[in-house]
Design a protein around this motif. Structure first.
Motif, short mmCIF file in Angstrom:
data_model
loop_
_atom_site.label_atom_id
_atom_site.label_comp_id
_atom_site.label_asym_id
_atom_site.label_seq_id
_atom_site.Cartn_x
_atom_site.Cartn_y
_atom_site.Cartn_z
N ALA A 60 39.78 19.73 65.90
CA ALA A 60 39.88 18.04 65.35
C ALA A 60 40.76 17.27 66.25
N HIS A 61 42.06 17.75 66.79
CA HIS A 61 43.05 17.17 67.48
C HIS A 61 42.40 16.83 68.97
N THR A 62 41.83 18.09 69.54
CA THR A 62 40.93 17.59 70.71
C THR A 62 40.08 16.34 70.65
N ALA A 63 38.99 16.39 69.59
CA ALA A 63 38.01 15.29 69.45
C ALA A 63 38.91 14.06 69.37
N ALA A 64 40.06 13.78 68.37
CA ALA A 64 40.78 12.73 68.39
C ALA A 64 41.50 12.09 69.57
N LEU A 65 41.66 13.28 70.60
CA LEU A 65 42.12 12.63 71.72
C LEU A 65 40.96 11.85 72.74
N GLN A 66 40.00 12.91 72.53
CA GLN A 66 38.80 12.30 73.16
C GLN A 66 38.35 10.89 72.98
#
Length: 497
Positions: free
Chosen positions: A486-492
């Motif tokens: 989820a954090h990777t998705a948010a950063l993207q």
């Protein structure tokens, strides 16, 4: 474009084609058992494909597939990144768990001569939901949105209660309005930019963002998706749809459909308009936060007063949608992480809850609180699953709901929005009341005289319920994988702001 983004993966097209081609096979078979076997095999195949794609996306970044070999924006392109693969994983996993559960449940709740149609429609709905997630074309997204919606109307109408037809019709009217608003918005964007490719629209948007046409398009897109999302006050189709649909249908739609709609909202705000700071240019943030808070409180209050447990959980779903939208509206790394992970966590929690309620209905026909008096002692395993799901809705530690709400509270504090953090905690306390109402009648009241005999549902239904519950407990106590994703998705997504 980087080499990672140029990666072409044929598994993307299989994700959509396999369930699409299997749906007419179920119709041709005209056999309940045959259709169930095909649908279950397809669901697990799609889940396996989603795991393969998850590994590819985590290893290589964005993957794509060009339909017919045509390059975007001239042709339709399927794209999958860390945001999309998370949603694909949610949808495919829920389908894989619910289909084994559905066999016995559907046999009791749907007329025998219509069961094969149920599986055909479920596969079409799965096709639409997965297609929405992987397509990189705004109009193609509309096509898949309609595939999932039209099949959902049929699935809801298959309920034995005559009110299922009314619920499906209301959903049809509201869903059609939502789709119309969305396609008007897409049409306005196409008129201004001359392209339908979402990545292409993103690059053109800064040059046209100050035009009246684009402002109108944003309004139409936001309202249309909010209708599909059942965001308060555009939620009126959802309570009856979830209440009167067959149990397996309610569990599937509650776990997947609204999550995919939230994904579309994410794509519109952070990808399509990614190179424009919408929250600085438009009063979108206060509007979304207000609607989210209204959903969290008013829907939870409505849930407290419901006698029908399915309707109670339906209003609870509207409240939980509020938490997802709140995370999106905060538009920070932590807030987006909280909103995205709650899409996954709520799918597990609400899937478990609705499957447990469906099991009670299967065994006893009971759906109201009065009818469920003493059911905890007569169906201990089923009700234990419901209680764990209820604790997740509250946000008790070691449940996935706690992970989501902690992220949202942290995001609010990072923004120095202390009243908002307090409201998140307060709204969670409302969930204690309606979950307690079910616990109280199930465990603290004796079964009434003349109550129908109750026994645990067959293992083919009980096992999928507990697979979902144990998954919820696992990801509530060990959220490293889901939080990282989820954090990777948010950063993207934030990289697009």
């Amino acid at each position: 474009m980087s080499g990672a983004e140029m990666t072409s993966d044929p598994w993307l097209i299989l994700l959509v084609i396999v369930p699409l081609l299997a749906a007419p096979v179920c119709v041709l078979l005209r056999s309940a058992t045959g259709a169930w076997s095909v649908a279950t095999a397809v669901a697990w195949s799609v889940f396996a494909i989603s795991l393969k794609l998850l590994d590819t996306v985590m290893d290589q970044g964005v993957v794509r597939y060009r339909i017919g070999g045509w390059d975007a924006p001239w042709g339709i392109e399927y794209r999958l990144d860390s945001v999309g693969v998370f949603v694909v994983l949610i949808v495919s996993a829920i389908a894989a768990v619910i289909l084994p559960y559905a066999k016995r449940s559907v046999e009791k709740e749907i007329r025998k001569d219509r069961i094969y149609l149920f599986y055909a429609m479920l596969l079409l709905c799965l096709t639409g939901l997965l297609g929405i997630t992987v397509t990189g074309d705004a109009f193609n997204l509309f096509v898949f949105l309609e595939i999932s919606s039209l099949s959902s109307y049929v699935l809801i109408s298959l309920g034995t209660d005559r009110r299922a037809l009314t619920a499906a019709f209301r959903y049809l009217i509201m869903g059609t309005l939502g789709a119309t608003f969305y396609i008007i918005g897409v049409g306005l964007l196409y008129q201004t930019t001359g392209t339908l490719n979402i990545a292409d629209l993103k690059t053109i948007m800064p040059a046209v963002i100050d035009t009246r046409t684009v402002h109108a398009a944003l309004a139409f897109l936001t309202v249309g998706i909010s209708l599909k999302l059942a965001l308060f006050p555009l939620h009126m189709w959802l309570p009856n749809a979830y209440t009167f649909a067959p149990g397996a249908v309610t569990a599937f739609l509650a776990s997947t459909a609204t999550k995919v709609s939230a994904y579309i909202l994410l794509r519109i705000i952070f990808t399509l308009f990614g190179d424009v700071d919408l929250f600085a240019s438009f009063p979108l943030q206060p509007i979304l936060i207000t609607m989210a808070l209204a959903a969290m409180f008013l829907a939870s209050l409505s849930a407290i007063w419901q006698e029908n447990v399915k309707r109670m959980m339906a209003y609870s779903s509207i409240a939980q949608i509020g938490y997802i939208v709140l995370g999106i509206a905060m538009a920070t790394e932590t807030g987006l992480t909280g909103g995205i992970i709650h899409m996954f966590n709520h799918a597990l929690i609400k899937g478990s809850a609705f499957m447990a309620i469906g099991a009670v209905v299967f065994s006893t026909g009971a759906v109201t609180l009065t009818q469920m008096e003493g059911i905890g002692k007569r169906m201990p395993y089923t009700m234990a699953a419901f209680v764990i799901a209820g604790l997740g809705l509250i946000g008790v530690p070691l449940t996935p709901g706690f992970i989501s709400k902690w992220q949202l509270v942290t995001a609010a504090m990072e923004l120095n929005m202390w009243p908002l953090a307090a409201l998140i905690l307060l709204s969670s306390l409302l969930a204690v009341i309606y979950v307690w109402r079910v616990f109280e009648v199930a465990y603290l009241r004796p079964a009434p005289e003349g109550a129908p005999a109750a026994q645990e549902v067959p293992l083919s239904m009980l096992l999928p319920i507990w697979v979902m519950v144990l998954a919820a407990l696992y990801f509530g106590s060990n959220a490293t994988f889901t939080l990282n994703l989820a954090h990777t998705a948010a950063l993207q997504l934030m990289g697009g702001l």
